[in-house]
Design an enzyme around this catalytic site. Structure first.
Site, mmCIF file in Angstrom:
data_model
loop_
_atom_site.group_PDB
_atom_site.id
_atom_site.type_symbol
_atom_site.label_atom_id
_atom_site.label_comp_id
_atom_site.label_asym_id
_atom_site.label_seq_id
_atom_site.Cartn_x
_atom_site.Cartn_y
_atom_site.Cartn_z
ATOM 1 N N ILE A 6 0.852 -1.192 0.000
ATOM 2 C CA ILE A 6 0.000 0.000 0.000
ATOM 3 C C ILE A 6 0.887 1.240 0.000
ATOM 4 O O ILE A 6 1.825 1.342 0.795
ATOM 5 C CB ILE A 6 -0.915 0.020 1.241
ATOM 6 C CG1 ILE A 6 -1.787 -1.237 1.279
ATOM 7 C CG2 ILE A 6 -1.776 1.279 1.251
ATOM 8 C CD1 ILE A 6 -2.553 -1.413 2.576
ATOM 9 N N CYS A 7 0.582 2.171 -0.903
ATOM 10 C CA CYS A 7 1.291 3.454 -0.892
ATOM 11 C C CYS A 7 0.286 4.560 -1.167
ATOM 12 O O CYS A 7 -0.913 4.304 -1.270
ATOM 13 C CB CYS A 7 2.457 3.462 -1.869
ATOM 14 S SG CYS A 7 2.019 3.578 -3.601
ATOM 15 N N SER A 8 0.765 5.766 -1.283
ATOM 16 C CA SER A 8 -0.155 6.891 -1.438
ATOM 17 C C SER A 8 -0.931 6.822 -2.743
ATOM 18 O O SER A 8 -2.129 7.060 -2.770
ATOM 19 C CB SER A 8 0.587 8.220 -1.299
ATOM 20 O OG SER A 8 1.660 8.288 -2.205
ATOM 21 N N GLY A 10 -0.121 4.078 -5.279
ATOM 22 C CA GLY A 10 -0.075 2.723 -5.820
ATOM 23 C C GLY A 10 0.885 2.557 -6.980
ATOM 24 O O GLY A 10 1.077 1.455 -7.474
ATOM 25 N N MET A 38 -3.698 3.843 -1.006
ATOM 26 C CA MET A 38 -4.318 3.801 0.323
ATOM 27 C C MET A 38 -5.850 3.858 0.212
ATOM 28 O O MET A 38 -6.542 3.155 0.941
ATOM 29 C CB MET A 38 -3.788 4.984 1.147
ATOM 30 C CG MET A 38 -4.236 5.000 2.562
ATOM 31 S SD MET A 38 -3.451 3.677 3.497
ATOM 32 C CE MET A 38 -4.332 3.830 5.027
#
Length: 97
Positions: A6-8, A10, A38
């Site tokens: 998961i990242c800000s 993707g 996220m």
């Protein structure tokens, strides 16, 4: 093993997914890694065995852990992420199991 990153947005973790899958294949480990933003976390978290959070949003760990229930959740090692070191992140994943 199913690994959710998961990242800000993707996007940056999509490259890391490929590196992790490549490292796993070299070790004969069956692993699928998927990256999501996220905002999309809840759509995929049920699928995952392990959840990793990009270092840029490590401040969201508590929220991710609450959504993940009893699944292991950690932030990706910052140096491994910056170097796109799939082998090092795979070691982190194995340590979480």
């Amino acid at each position: 093993m199913n690994v959710l990153l998961i990242c800000s947005m993707g996007a940056s973790t999509a490259n890391m997914c490929k590196k992790i899958e490549g490292a796993a294949a070299q070790e004969g480990i069956e692993l699928t890694a998927t990256a999501v933003a996220m905002a999309m976390m809840n759509d995929k978290i049920g699928w995952a065995d392990v959840v990793l959070v990009g270092p840029q949003i490590r401040f969201m760990l508590d929220k991710v852990r609450a959504a993940a229930g009893d699944k292991p959740v950690e932030a990706i090692d910052m140096m491994a992420y910056g170097m796109m070191d799939g082998s090092k992140v795979l070691r982190q994943i194995k340590g979480m199991m």
